[in-house]
Motif scaffolding. Sequence first.
Motif, short mmCIF file in Angstrom:
data_model
loop_
_atom_site.label_atom_id
_atom_site.label_comp_id
_atom_site.label_asym_id
_atom_site.label_seq_id
_atom_site.Cartn_x
_atom_site.Cartn_y
_atom_site.Cartn_z
N ASN A 1 12.30 82.13 69.74
CA ASN A 1 12.59 83.56 69.67
C ASN A 1 14.07 83.78 69.99
OD1 ASN A 1 12.92 86.31 70.31
ND2 ASN A 1 10.77 86.50 70.88
N GLY B 1 15.76 86.35 70.47
CA GLY B 1 16.00 87.36 71.50
C GLY B 1 15.96 86.78 72.91
N GLY C 1 19.52 88.54 79.19
CA GLY C 1 19.10 89.35 78.06
C GLY C 1 17.74 89.99 78.32
N SER C 2 17.00 90.27 77.25
CA SER C 2 15.76 91.03 77.37
C SER C 2 14.62 90.27 78.04
CB SER C 2 15.31 91.50 75.98
OG SER C 2 15.03 90.39 75.15
#
Length: 195
Positions: A80, A82, A50-51
């Motif tokens: 987090n 994300g 992912g990011s």
Amino acid sequence: MRNKMTAAAVGLLVTGATVLATGSANSHGYTDSPISRQKLCANGTVSNCGSIQWEPQSVEGLKGFPAAGPADGQICAGGNGGFAPLDNPRGGNWPATQVSSGASHTFNWRFTARHATADFKYYITKAGWNPSEPLTRSALESQPFLTVPYGGKQPPQTLSHAGNLPSRSGKHLILAVWTVADTPNAFYACSDVKF
């Protein structure tokens, strides 16, 4: 009237620029020795991250660990969502740094933005920890095996300190926590190691 409006507009622009500059200059950092999960994602050793692959320095969450901070199962991502791939144990197959019990190990941090620092703390999983499960507080020793007070100073771009590793065998996880002195946050880095 026109001068007052121009002054007000300039004031808003300066304030906005200051807020943006301050927001982008928040402290950020990660460990690269032993190599952290976020660094493994950023350097391409591990995929499907992912990011976090673009911002390994951003695993930031509330400080006060272990009494506060990220929830169990979300510790490696700093709470987090994300960065949740960091909490995925991947069946216990994260690449691990080879280490030795009782030996001094150098812990290395890289900072992309420096900030006043309270301390650095290092926790390790207990004997019998299951590397195929997400990290929880109960899986970690309750006290850090290494604490490095930093007295509110800003660290340099890279910082190393040494500490002796506890006696272990097999795969374990080291949780490094960088506590920022003047914000409510800390940075978290999980490193898989093999004794």
